[in-house]
Structure formats: structure tokens, C-alpha cells
Scaffold this motif. Structure first.
Motif, PDB file in Angstrom:
ATOM      1  N   ARG A 547       0.837  -1.245  -0.149  1.00  0.00           N
ATOM      2  CA  ARG A 547      -0.041   0.132   0.063  1.00  0.00           C
ATOM      3  C   ARG A 547       0.750   1.399  -0.017  1.00  0.00           C
ATOM      4  O   ARG A 547       0.464   2.326  -0.490  1.00  0.00           O
ATOM      5  CB  ARG A 547      -1.044   0.039   1.125  1.00  0.00           C
ATOM      6  N   VAL A 548       2.032   1.083   0.472  1.00  0.00           N
ATOM      7  CA  VAL A 548       2.882   2.378   0.299  1.00  0.00           C
ATOM      8  C   VAL A 548       4.209   2.328  -0.524  1.00  0.00           C
ATOM      9  O   VAL A 548       4.975   3.379  -0.624  1.00  0.00           O
ATOM     10  CB  VAL A 548       3.650   2.805   1.879  1.00  0.00           C
ATOM     11  N   MET A 549       4.197   1.169  -1.210  1.00  0.00           N
ATOM     12  CA  MET A 549       5.333   0.958  -2.107  1.00  0.00           C
ATOM     13  C   MET A 549       5.182   1.443  -3.502  1.00  0.00           C
ATOM     14  O   MET A 549       4.680   0.812  -4.368  1.00  0.00           O
ATOM     15  CB  MET A 549       5.596  -0.313  -2.281  1.00  0.00           C
ATOM     16  N   ALA A 550       5.502   2.844  -3.726  1.00  0.00           N
ATOM     17  CA  ALA A 550       5.559   3.128  -5.395  1.00  0.00           C
ATOM     18  C   ALA A 550       6.260   2.486  -6.143  1.00  0.00           C
ATOM     19  O   ALA A 550       7.406   2.119  -5.781  1.00  0.00           O
ATOM     20  CB  ALA A 550       5.595   4.846  -5.315  1.00  0.00           C
ATOM     21  N   ALA A 551       5.651   2.163  -7.327  1.00  0.00           N
ATOM     22  CA  ALA A 551       6.473   1.683  -8.141  1.00  0.00           C
ATOM     23  C   ALA A 551       6.068   1.869  -9.708  1.00  0.00           C
ATOM     24  O   ALA A 551       4.756   2.030 -10.130  1.00  0.00           O
ATOM     25  CB  ALA A 551       6.138  -0.083  -8.217  1.00  0.00           C
ATOM     26  N   TRP A 552       7.085   2.131 -10.679  1.00  0.00           N
ATOM     27  CA  TRP A 552       6.754   2.901 -11.731  1.00  0.00           C
ATOM     28  C   TRP A 552       6.904   1.944 -12.970  1.00  0.00           C
ATOM     29  O   TRP A 552       7.856   1.100 -12.934  1.00  0.00           O
ATOM     30  CB  TRP A 552       7.609   4.206 -12.166  1.00  0.00           C
ATOM     31  N   VAL A 553       5.970   2.189 -14.330  1.00  0.00           N
ATOM     32  CA  VAL A 553       6.409   1.723 -15.529  1.00  0.00           C
ATOM     33  C   VAL A 553       7.259   2.740 -16.363  1.00  0.00           C
ATOM     34  O   VAL A 553       6.636   3.800 -16.221  1.00  0.00           O
ATOM     35  CB  VAL A 553       5.210   1.063 -15.839  1.00  0.00           C
ATOM     36  N   THR A 554       8.549   2.623 -16.648  1.00  0.00           N
ATOM     37  CA  THR A 554       9.111   3.493 -17.560  1.00  0.00           C
ATOM     38  C   THR A 554       9.554   3.022 -18.795  1.00  0.00           C
ATOM     39  O   THR A 554       9.157   1.609 -19.071  1.00  0.00           O
ATOM     40  CB  THR A 554      10.414   3.887 -16.549  1.00  0.00           C
ATOM     41  N   ASP A 555      10.367   3.757 -19.514  1.00  0.00           N
ATOM     42  CA  ASP A 555      10.699   3.383 -20.868  1.00  0.00           C
ATOM     43  C   ASP A 555      11.761   2.211 -20.820  1.00  0.00           C
ATOM     44  O   ASP A 555      12.184   1.999 -19.673  1.00  0.00           O
ATOM     45  CB  ASP A 555      11.278   4.680 -21.604  1.00  0.00           C
ATOM     46  N   SER A 556      11.854   1.565 -21.812  1.00  0.00           N
ATOM     47  CA  SER A 556      12.724   0.257 -22.127  1.00  0.00           C
ATOM     48  C   SER A 556      13.490   0.549 -23.201  1.00  0.00           C
ATOM     49  O   SER A 556      13.208   1.155 -24.583  1.00  0.00           O
ATOM     50  CB  SER A 556      12.163  -0.869 -22.299  1.00  0.00           C
ATOM     51  N   PRO A 557      14.937   0.624 -23.209  1.00  0.00           N
ATOM     52  CA  PRO A 557      16.026   0.328 -22.036  1.00  0.00           C
ATOM     53  C   PRO A 557      15.473   1.223 -20.901  1.00  0.00           C
ATOM     54  O   PRO A 557      15.502   2.448 -21.181  1.00  0.00           O
ATOM     55  CB  PRO A 557      17.393   0.418 -22.623  1.00  0.00           C
ATOM     56  N   ASN A 558      16.083   1.001 -19.705  1.00  0.00           N
ATOM     57  CA  ASN A 558      15.742   1.547 -18.513  1.00  0.00           C
ATOM     58  C   ASN A 558      16.791   2.709 -18.498  1.00  0.00           C
ATOM     59  O   ASN A 558      18.057   2.501 -18.869  1.00  0.00           O
ATOM     60  CB  ASN A 558      15.757   0.751 -17.353  1.00  0.00           C
ATOM     61  N   ALA A 559      16.535   3.834 -17.785  1.00  0.00           N
ATOM     62  CA  ALA A 559      17.457   5.101 -17.813  1.00  0.00           C
ATOM     63  C   ALA A 559      18.517   4.661 -16.748  1.00  0.00           C
ATOM     64  O   ALA A 559      19.527   5.484 -16.823  1.00  0.00           O
ATOM     65  CB  ALA A 559      16.696   6.336 -17.211  1.00  0.00           C
ATOM     66  N   GLY A 561      20.670   2.701 -16.702  1.00  0.00           N
ATOM     67  CA  GLY A 561      21.917   2.265 -17.764  1.00  0.00           C
ATOM     68  C   GLY A 561      22.186   0.835 -17.911  1.00  0.00           C
ATOM     69  O   GLY A 561      23.305   0.599 -18.425  1.00  0.00           O
ATOM     70  N   ASN A 562      21.383  -0.054 -17.500  1.00  0.00           N
ATOM     71  CA  ASN A 562      21.799  -1.252 -17.809  1.00  0.00           C
ATOM     72  C   ASN A 562      21.416  -2.097 -19.102  1.00  0.00           C
ATOM     73  O   ASN A 562      21.935  -3.186 -19.337  1.00  0.00           O
ATOM     74  CB  ASN A 562      21.202  -2.338 -16.637  1.00  0.00           C
ATOM     75  N   ALA A 563      20.975  -1.183 -20.001  1.00  0.00           N
ATOM     76  CA  ALA A 563      20.440  -1.772 -21.288  1.00  0.00           C
ATOM     77  C   ALA A 563      19.644  -2.720 -21.332  1.00  0.00           C
ATOM     78  O   ALA A 563      19.309  -3.170 -22.597  1.00  0.00           O
ATOM     79  CB  ALA A 563      21.810  -1.759 -22.241  1.00  0.00           C
ATOM     80  N   ARG A 564      19.056  -3.092 -20.502  1.00  0.00           N
ATOM     81  CA  ARG A 564      17.965  -4.211 -20.656  1.00  0.00           C
ATOM     82  C   ARG A 564      16.800  -3.919 -21.202  1.00  0.00           C
ATOM     83  O   ARG A 564      16.309  -2.930 -20.918  1.00  0.00           O
ATOM     84  CB  ARG A 564      17.734  -4.890 -19.144  1.00  0.00           C
ATOM     85  N   VAL A 565      16.305  -4.606 -22.328  1.00  0.00           N
ATOM     86  CA  VAL A 565      15.046  -4.378 -22.944  1.00  0.00           C
ATOM     87  C   VAL A 565      13.976  -5.368 -22.333  1.00  0.00           C
ATOM     88  O   VAL A 565      14.115  -6.657 -22.337  1.00  0.00           O
ATOM     89  CB  VAL A 565      15.222  -4.726 -24.325  1.00  0.00           C
ATOM     90  N   SER A 566      12.768  -4.634 -21.994  1.00  0.00           N
ATOM     91  CA  SER A 566      11.688  -5.528 -21.543  1.00  0.00           C
ATOM     92  C   SER A 566      10.502  -5.026 -21.954  1.00  0.00           C
ATOM     93  O   SER A 566      10.308  -4.221 -22.669  1.00  0.00           O
ATOM     94  CB  SER A 566      11.768  -5.629 -19.878  1.00  0.00           C
TER      95      SER A 566
END
Length: 708
Positions: A547-559, A561-566
Motif C-alpha cells: 500500500r505504500v510502495m510506489a512502483a513505476w512503469v518507465t521506458d525500455s531500455p531503462n534510464a 543504464g543497464n541496457a536491458r530491454v523488457s
């Protein structure tokens, strides 16, 4: 329930499943008796009658047995209290009285002691709220002397000490990490000696969360005895866990990172420590987490149980500092089309804030970017059916700002020393009343001048030059800054009850029970990579609820810098484990991606009551490259989120054995209509059908009827 025995010198506090017992000897030694399954007063009296260890010249019969070890006398363990006055250190207390009263939150036990040499009053507080097993403990220290007496220097003032009996072995669990990789779970054997975790940074820190758990090495996710405790403090802190030579364990914890001095108390002044709460369970780590979650939802987090947090969109990754009213309007229309319920303008809307080098501290809308202030944008966001939020960082200031030019003395600093600027900013000294008054005036004006529903309160650097020139006891700033923060937040919440607050500190740098008592959710990590987040969220869930854990969907690859595409699927299912948010650049998303996102948001809204308020079961941890999953149960509904990290040839995907279901009932999959038997789901398990790399799925089941 609090029961008294032993000639009014023994106390037993009992919750739903556990008890905590202590007693006072004829020599005013306050000894710990029991922390575990429920016991009666007669059981505690029998424990009190057992002989203590023999006295030896090199050992203390009190070590590891005292309820609150103080400095001085026949003690060699780490003290929870160290006091100095007129060159005299140590404490010798005398018992005055014990009182049980209704605090309005459940029965509270107060044990009062007095040190006549230091004129020091010590009150130990114990409270176990109705219906739970979390024991809240804290301490009040008061200077009882007359005007003109020497002040008392609190060198160390911990909230509580927790004592555990001897075992063949003890295992310690705690959370560790760094920026972008917070809340990682460590579980290791506790060897003789001390293990110390904490923060020297002025805030809770990315490196450790103020929580520990101890078990005898045999506890699992769903079985075994677990003792755990958590500190409600948002500044520097320390928890020290000591395994003694006889196999017993004692943990002390409280504010501050060292014993060099914390506060001066003049006659008539007092200091109340933050709560250091403890919990015992015999249901393993999972039951401990569920008990902690229920307690926080009912007793700690604003709003109370049953209040859903909205799906939000945050503009930072789309715009960074290139903020304009028209651009934010365009993003708001796209976000509303996805079903977003809260639109948040991040950094760059105020002052001369076109980069991180200027403007921080000047909390008025940039007139070039928002000529008529924030009101028109907020009104349009409301017209789209969303709430409106903004980002602020009130405890910080850029040297290039109107505020710093007017009041350079308001920042933490040491005269004659080089000034450290992390992220081109300095830390305001919230221990100063004039600083708090200024921030109150600016933030109250801001929240009164536009229809703002939400504030993301950030804190983007640690204390480094923690000086307070001119103050008689400048080290008190480490505590008083945090108390000033709490005062300011509380005042703003009272004046603007419709505004929700989020705690952020470069991600998870300020997450603790103290800040959660004043904010509605927390930013878990700046790392929004969906696979990295699974381990972060797994550790976070050991103590705190979804209930308190904010979690976002962001662009891929992630900012990050691990270059992982999902896939969008994997990103959404990862973020749906908490309070769902979206932070990508929606102007770059295709219409197909926006249509898919719209469906995921709609699904999240259907499962949200179960995820945010249900009981959590960690079915498989994310500790390898196979399958991981969590399950939430609320009433007749259950939700399973499953992730396949990677698939290897010939490696089967195990079914997920669900928990918390009625084995004698049927459960219907609300997406497919397939009906499962509760007994089969619990014993054989649910097959996910996941395959390949970075695959994920959501299962929403509802109890239909009992099996005939």
C-alpha cells in the motif's frame, strides 16, 4: 492486555498470539523474562523465581538479562543509555512506580525510575495495541532538577533493548543496499560479538533500513520462530546486535550514529525517543511480514485501512528540467487516456530551475513557464478526471537561489571549512525555528494558492557539513532537524488534510516507520528496471506493505543504464506489486503501446484492493534466473503476480503452491473462467504458462462456493 503480578513488580503484556514479560528485583534491577508465545502471570512468576547466573569477577549477572541496560555499575554490554553531568557519567536508578493506563491506542505500561545524582527521570513505555502482537517501546528522559542545576548531556539515548535467550545458533536478517539497489535482504549466521547497522548521513539512508529479524536458523517463509524489530526514525540511527558468550542475544537501537553526544537537557526539559517496535511470531518470516503490514495499515500510515492509492503519472523522465505548461498539458491528456488518476509535475516548475544548479529553495512557479501560476494546469488536470501533484525538495537550497542569497546562515555549515555541494545543493538547518517558519509560510502559500492534491517530498543529498555556528550545543541538530521535519509535515497535513504526501530521497533513502506516520507512500528506488525492482520489492516487503510502495512503469531500455530491454507486460506486472505509477515519455509511446497500457491500468484497478490491502505471501523469491511470484489474499479474492526471469532448455517451470485459500472451496479465474479447487491450488499448485525471458502474468481468482 497487561497483567500485573509478583507483588506488583512483574508485568505481562499479551497480544493475539504472543506475550512479553519483565520483572523488577528487590534491588530495582529490571530484568527481561519472556518474549514469545502467550503465557500467564503464573508462568512469568515461575521464570522470575529461577536463579540467575553466578557472579564471577569477569562476568556480570545482569548482562543480556536487563530490560534497559544503562552505563555504569556491573555491566559490560553496550548500554542503551549514557548520561553525563558535571563530569559524572553513568546511571544508578531507583524505581518509583509503575502505571497501566489507556493511552487511547491500547493499554500502556509506564515504568518510572529516578537517578538522584543526575536528577534524571527515566520512564520506559510499553504499548501493545488491541488485536495485534507488535509491541511498541520508547523512553522518556527528563531533567528533574531545579533552576541553576547543571544540564544533563545525553551521550546515548536508545529507545529500547530487546533480549533473546540462548540458542545453539542465531541467524540475523537485515536489509542493505545502495542508491539504485536498496532494500536487499541479507540473512546470515550471527557469530559471537557485535553486528552494527545504521546511518551516519542525517537520513534513514540507502545503505540499511532500520529493521532486523532474528531466528534460530530453522525458520522458513511459512514456519518457525522469528523475532523482529524496527525503529521509527528518519535521521541518523544505529541498531547494535550482540551475541554474548553464553549464546544469548541483546539488540539496542535508537537515534544517532555514535555516542559523542546528542542533546543537552536543562532543568525541566525532557526528550522522548522514537518508537522501537518489536514482533514475535511462530509462523515464519511470512507471518512476521503480514503482522507488520497489518499494524502499519491500521496504526501508522495516514488514512487508515481500506484507502486505495491512485495510479499516478510523473513527468520527470519525459521532460526532466525542460518543463512548460503546454508540454505538461499534452502529457496530462495522454496520461488521462491511459486511465491515470493522479498527474504529477516533477522538478523544474519553480524559480530559476532550468537545471539542478539554480532555483532550489524558491518555491514559486516560474513566471515564464507558468505565467498564471499552477492553477490553470491544475484545473485542466482536474477537468480530465485526475488529481494534481507537484515535486518539492524543501530541506535543500541551491547557492544560486534567492533564498540562499537572503539567508546563507540558514544552511548547515562549519565556519572556515570547505563547503560540500552534492547535486549543487546545500542542506537547510530545519532545527532552526526561523527556517521552519519560512518553509511553512512558503509551502502553505503554495498549497493554498492552487488546487494541489499531492506533494512528492524529495531529499537528494546526505548531511556532510553538519554544523550550526553559534549554537551552544550544535550536535543537537542531528536530532532536531528530524523533529523539525516531523513538525513541519504535521503542520502542513493538518492545514491541508486533502493533500497526500510521498516521501522520496533519491529513491529509498528515507523509508522508515517514522516518515510513514506522516506520508501516504514512499518512493522505493530511483531504479525502475522491472527485473532489478523484484529484488528491491522483495526486501521492502519484509517490513512494509504494498500500500505504500510506489512502483513505476518507465521506458525500455531503462534510464539506469543497464541496457536491458523488457516488454510492457513485464514492466507493468513488476510495478503492479505496489502502488502503480507510470513515468515514461508517453509522447514516444506508439498507439499500440498506449492501448496495451490502458488495459494494464484497468486490470490493476480491478486487483488494487487485494494488492494494496491484502495479506502478502511470497511464493518464490527473486533469487535466481527462474520463476518468482507473490500472492495477495483479501476476503474471497486472491491475486498472483508471477515473473519468469529466464528460461533454460529442459528446465520445467514449477507450479505455484498458493497460500491462504480455503481448501474446501472452488476458485474461478476471473480472466479465463477456469475453475480451480482450493486444495489443489494449495498442494499441487497453479501453472503459470510463462515461457522465454522476462515473461510475466497476473492471476485474479475469486472464491465461488465450497466443493461438494
Amino acid at each position: 492486555m497487561i497483567e500485573i503480578g509478583g507483588n506488583d513488580r512483574l508485568w505481562v503484556l499479551s497480544g493475539r498470539r504472543g506475550s512479553y514479560a519483565l520483572h523488577l528485583t528487590d534491588h530495582d534491577e529490571l530484568l527481561h523474562l519472556h518474549w514469545g508465545p502467550r503465557i500467564a502471570v503464573a508462568d512469568a512468576e515461575a521464570l522470575a523465581a529461577e536463579p540467575g547466573p553466578p557472579e564471577r569477577g569477569f562476568e556480570s549477572p545482569l548482562d543480556g538479562r536487563e530490560e534497559f541496560p544503562v552505563e555504569g555499575g556491573p555491566r559490560f554490554v553496550r548500554p542503551a543509555l549514557s548520561v553525563r553531568a558535571a563530569g559524572v557519567r553513568g546511571t544508578e536508578w531507583r524505581f518509583q512506580h509503575g502505571v497501566v493506563s489507556d493511552s487511547g491506542f491500547g493499554d500502556e505500561l509506564r515504568l518510572r525510575f529516578h537517578d538522584p545524582v543526575h536528577h534524571l527521570g527515566i520512564t520506559l513505555h510499553y504499548r501493545m495495541r488491541d488485536g495485534g502482537d507488535v509491541l511498541e517501546r520508547w523512553t522518556t528522559l527528563a531533567h528533574t532538577g531545579a533552576a541553576g542545576d547543571d544540564p544533563l548531556e545525553l551521550l546515548r539515548a536508545d529507545s529500547a533493548a530487546w533480549s533473546l535467550p540462548a540458542r545453539d545458533r542465531w541467524r540475523l536478517s537485515h536489509l542493505y543496499g545502495r542508491w539504485g539497489a536498496e532494500s536487499r535482504l541479507a540473512r546470515t549466521g550471527l557469530t559471537p560479538g557485535e553486528k552494527v547497522i545504521g546511518s551516519r548521513r542525517g537520513h534513514t539512508g540507502h545503505q540499511h533500513l532500520p529493521w532486523i529479524a532474528l531466528d534460530g536458523g530453522e525458520a522458513t517463509e511459512e514456519s518457525g520462530e522469528v523475532h523482529s524489530c524496527a525503529l521509527a526514525w528518519s535521521g541518523s540511527w544505529r541498531i547494535a546486535v550482540q551475541r554474548l558468550s553464553d549464546g544469548a542475544v541483546q539488540a539496542v537501537g535508537g537515534v544517532g550514529h555514535d555516542d559523542a553526544g546528542q542533546l543537552l537537557l536543562a532543568p525541566g526539559e525532557s526528550f522522548t525517543t522514537p518508537v522501537f517496535a518489536g514482533l514475535w511470531t511462530d509462523g515464519g518470516f511470512g507471518a512476521a511480514s503480514r503482522a507488520w503490514h497489518a499494524w502499519q495499515l491500521a496504526q501508522v500510515i495516514p488514512g487508515g485501512p481500506g484507502v486505495d492509492r491512485p495510479v499516478l503519472y510523473n513527468s520527470w523522465e519525459a521532460t526532466e528540467f525542460e518543463v512548460s505548461e503546454e508540454q505538461q498539458r499534452s502529457l496530462a491528456h495522454l496520461a488521462a487516456g491511459l486511465g491515470v488518476e493522479l498527474f504529477v509535475v516533477d522538478d523544474g516548475w519553480f524559480g530559476a530551475r532550468t537545471s539542478d544548479r539554480a532555483g532550489l529553495g524558491d518555491w514559486t512557479p516560474n513566471p515564464d513557464r507558468f505565467p498564471q501560476g499552477l492553477g490553470p494546469l491544475a484545473d485542466e488536470v482536474h477537468g480530465l478526471g485526475m488529481r494534481f501533484g507537484i515535486w518539492v525538495e524543501p530541506e535543500m537550497v541551491n547557492p544560486d537561489s534567492d533564498l540562499y542569497r537572503a539567508h546563507p546562515e540558514w544552511v548547515q555549515h562549519h565556519p572556515g571549512r570547505a563547503r560540500t555541494e552534492f547535486r549543487n545543493q546545500l542542506v537547510l538547518n530545519l532545527a532552526r525555528p526561523d527556517v521552519r517558519d519560512h518553509l511553512w509560510e512558503r509551502l502553505d502559500t503554495l498549497l493554498s494558492g492552487a488546487p494541489i492534491d499531492y506533494v512528492k517530498w524529495d531529499f537528494n543529498r546526505s548531511f556532510s557539513d553538519a554544523g550550526w555556528p553559534g549554537d551552544a550545543y550544535p550536535q543537537r541538530m542531528w536530532i532536531e532537524h528530524v523533529r523539525g521535519l516531523y513538525e513541519l509535515l504535521g503542520r502542513l497535513r493538518a492545514a491541508h488534510p486533502g493533500v497526500a504526501f510521498e516521501s522520496c530521497s533519491g529513491g529509498g533513502g528515507r523509508i522508515d516507520l517514522g516518515i510513514l506516520g506522516l506520508t501516504d507512500q514512499v518512493w522505493t528506488s530511483d531504479n525502475t528496471d522491472p527485473l532489478d525492482r523484484l529484488a528491491i520489492q522483495h526486501g521492502f516487503s519484509q517490513l512494509h506493505p504494498a500500500r505504500v510502495m510506489a512502483a513505476w512503469v518507465t521506458d525500455s531500455p531503462n534510464a539506469m543504464g543497464n541496457a536491458r530491454v523488457s516488454s510492457l507486460r513485464f514492466r507493468f506486472v513488476s510495478a503492479m506489486a505496489g502502488v502503480l505509477g507510470i513515468g515514461g515519455d508517453l509522447t514516444r509511446w506508439s498507439e499500440a503501446e498506449r492501448a496495451e497500457a490502458r488495459d494494464w491500468v484497468a486490470l490493476y484497478k480491478r486487483v488494487r484492493p487485494v494488492v494494496q490491502h491484502g495479506e502478502l505471501y511470497r511464493l518464490r523469491p527473486p533469487d535466481g534466473d527462474g520463476l518468482s511470484a507473490v500472492q495477495y489474499v483479501r476476503g474471497e479474492e486472491t491475486v498472483v503476480l508471477a515473473w519468469l526471469h529466464a528460461q533454460h532448455y529442459g528446465e520445467p517451470r514449477p507450479p505455484l503452491r498458493l497460500r491462504g485459500l480455503d481448501p474446501g472451496a472452488r476458485y474461478e479465474d476471473l480472466a479465463t473462467g477456469e475453475v480451480h479447487r482450493g486444495a489443489v491450488l494449495g498442494h499441487r499448485g497453479l501453472r503459470t504458462g510463462l515461457c522465454g525471458d522476462l515473461d510475466a502474468a497476473v492471476f485474479h481468482l475469486r472464491k465461488t462456493d465450497r466443493v461438494g
